[in-house]
Design an enzyme around this catalytic site. Structure first.
Site, mmCIF file in Angstrom:
data_model
loop_
_atom_site.group_PDB
_atom_site.id
_atom_site.type_symbol
_atom_site.label_atom_id
_atom_site.label_comp_id
_atom_site.label_asym_id
_atom_site.label_seq_id
_atom_site.Cartn_x
_atom_site.Cartn_y
_atom_site.Cartn_z
ATOM 1 N N THR A 31 -21.699 47.232 79.646
ATOM 2 C CA THR A 31 -22.526 47.895 80.491
ATOM 3 C C THR A 31 -22.159 47.927 81.350
ATOM 4 O O THR A 31 -21.421 46.541 82.009
ATOM 5 C CB THR A 31 -23.819 46.790 80.572
ATOM 6 O OG1 THR A 31 -24.463 47.779 79.313
ATOM 7 C CG2 THR A 31 -24.490 48.302 81.497
ATOM 8 N N SER A 33 -20.182 49.827 85.156
ATOM 9 C CA SER A 33 -19.249 51.069 85.041
ATOM 10 C C SER A 33 -17.540 51.378 84.629
ATOM 11 O O SER A 33 -17.099 52.137 84.465
ATOM 12 C CB SER A 33 -18.402 51.083 87.136
ATOM 13 O OG SER A 33 -18.262 49.859 87.254
ATOM 14 N N ASP A 86 -15.644 44.997 76.789
ATOM 15 C CA ASP A 86 -17.009 44.763 78.033
ATOM 16 C C ASP A 86 -16.436 44.241 79.707
ATOM 17 O O ASP A 86 -14.979 44.422 80.040
ATOM 18 C CB ASP A 86 -18.094 43.874 78.378
ATOM 19 C CG ASP A 86 -19.085 44.310 78.328
ATOM 20 O OD1 ASP A 86 -18.920 44.916 79.786
ATOM 21 O OD2 ASP A 86 -20.033 42.954 78.367
ATOM 22 N N ASP A 89 -17.528 41.072 86.709
ATOM 23 C CA ASP A 89 -17.866 40.104 87.889
ATOM 24 C C ASP A 89 -16.755 39.907 88.568
ATOM 25 O O ASP A 89 -16.371 40.306 89.903
ATOM 26 C CB ASP A 89 -19.017 40.274 88.731
ATOM 27 C CG ASP A 89 -20.680 41.258 87.732
ATOM 28 O OD1 ASP A 89 -19.924 42.584 88.479
ATOM 29 O OD2 ASP A 89 -21.002 40.684 87.438
ATOM 30 N N LYS A 99 -20.424 37.491 84.214
ATOM 31 C CA LYS A 99 -21.262 38.945 84.336
ATOM 32 C C LYS A 99 -22.679 39.124 84.653
ATOM 33 O O LYS A 99 -22.853 38.044 84.594
ATOM 34 C CB LYS A 99 -20.642 38.596 82.931
ATOM 35 C CG LYS A 99 -19.498 38.874 82.551
ATOM 36 C CD LYS A 99 -19.437 39.962 80.569
ATOM 37 C CE LYS A 99 -20.149 40.830 80.419
ATOM 38 N NZ LYS A 99 -20.025 41.262 81.322
ATOM 39 N N GLY A 101 -24.050 41.633 87.034
ATOM 40 C CA GLY A 101 -24.713 42.177 88.017
ATOM 41 C C GLY A 101 -25.182 43.034 87.855
ATOM 42 O O GLY A 101 -26.181 43.942 88.614
ATOM 43 N N GLY A 102 -25.143 44.280 87.151
ATOM 44 C CA GLY A 102 -25.480 44.656 86.322
ATOM 45 C C GLY A 102 -27.045 44.602 85.380
ATOM 46 O O GLY A 102 -28.197 45.545 85.138
ATOM 47 N N GLU A 108 -25.363 41.316 76.347
ATOM 48 C CA GLU A 108 -23.965 41.453 77.353
ATOM 49 C C GLU A 108 -23.453 40.387 76.119
ATOM 50 O O GLU A 108 -22.123 39.778 75.826
ATOM 51 C CB GLU A 108 -23.615 41.594 78.366
ATOM 52 C CG GLU A 108 -23.394 42.430 78.463
ATOM 53 C CD GLU A 108 -23.164 42.697 80.302
ATOM 54 O OE1 GLU A 108 -23.025 44.019 80.944
ATOM 55 O OE2 GLU A 108 -22.886 41.888 80.861
ATOM 56 N N LYS A 126 -10.809 41.920 91.338
ATOM 57 C CA LYS A 126 -12.209 40.897 90.252
ATOM 58 C C LYS A 126 -11.221 39.525 89.663
ATOM 59 O O LYS A 126 -11.884 38.592 89.490
ATOM 60 C CB LYS A 126 -12.521 41.460 88.714
ATOM 61 C CG LYS A 126 -13.303 43.061 88.692
ATOM 62 C CD LYS A 126 -14.527 42.733 90.055
ATOM 63 C CE LYS A 126 -15.514 44.034 89.898
ATOM 64 N NZ LYS A 126 -14.963 45.200 90.494
#
Length: 232
Positions: A31, A33, A86, A89, A99, A101-102, A108, A126
């Site tokens: 998940t 961008s 995947d 962050d 991970k 942030g979303g 995940e 990152k």
């Protein structure tokens, strides 16, 4: 614009990650961008005749995969995932990640842990020498007694814990949980911290992904770098 440049680096790296996928594979779909670019690249492979099936880590990812023409496995299946791809962050030199942030960290991590190979795709910004600092650590907690859970987290980490909000109320994960963001200057022992946090009642899962990454694909201004983790 810098953001456009970074997005292009993500796209290039995600396209490279898609080259790891072979016909007939079951693929864990991340998940965020970077994952969007990867899903589009896999959709092109499907349209070209490749057979694969996906396991999405969020409703957003599921919708994107369907648009791309990627068949999906049901959520209650007992998956045999060949490769999960995947973003992250933050990533440290030992390939440990932050991970979440979303807000999809629980799904995940379930998908990553179910995969035979976990590929992480990032742009060069990152990469950090040590986790923490510029990005808080997300922790998924159940709503009941979340304030007490947050107090326990504060006591353990000696750090500021903030309830994530959206539209004037608590951010809700797809599982109906809250997320608290822990502002840590440095995470020197991510494995030990992950274990300790998961022992706190009310904690569902943390955004620390320790010792899970098999391949790191990094988009840089000089091109894509692919690095394999040392043998586990």
């Amino acid at each position: 614009m810098i953001s456009d440049d970074l997005d292009q680096l993500k796209k290039t790296a995600a396209t490279e990650a898609a080259q790891f996928i072979r016909n007939g594979m079951v693929v864990g779909l991340g998940t965020g961008s970077t994952a969007k670019h990867m899903i589009r690249a896999l959709g092109e492979k499907v349209r070209a005749g490749m057979t694969l099936r996906g396991v999405p880590t969020s409703q957003e990812t599921a919708a994107l995969a369907k648009q791309a023409g990627i068949p999906l496995l049901e959520a209650d299946n007992r998956w045999e995932i060949d490769v999960a791809i995947d973003g992250a962050d933050q990533v440290d030199p030992q390939f440990n990640l932050i991970k979440g942030g979303g807000g999809a960290l629980l799904k995940e991590k379930i998908v990553a842990s179910s995969a035979k190979q976990f590929i992480v795709v990032v742009d060069h910004t990152k990469q950090v020498p040590i986790l923490g600092g510029s990005f808080p650590l997300p922790i998924e907690v159940i709503p009941f007694g979340w304030g007490s859970t947050a107090r326990e987290i504060e006591s353990l980490t000696k750090s500021r814990v903030v309830l994530r909000e959206r539209n004037g109320g608590p951010f809700l994960t797809e599982a109906g949980h809250f997320i608290v963001d822990v502002h840590l200057d440095r995470i020197t022992q991510p494995g030990e911290l992950e274990t300790a946090l998961n022992l706190i009642p009310g904690v569902v899962e943390t955004g620390l992904f320790v010792g899970r990454t098999d391949v790191l694909i990094i988009g840089t201004p000089q091109g894509v770098r692919t690095v394999h983790a040392p043998r586990k």
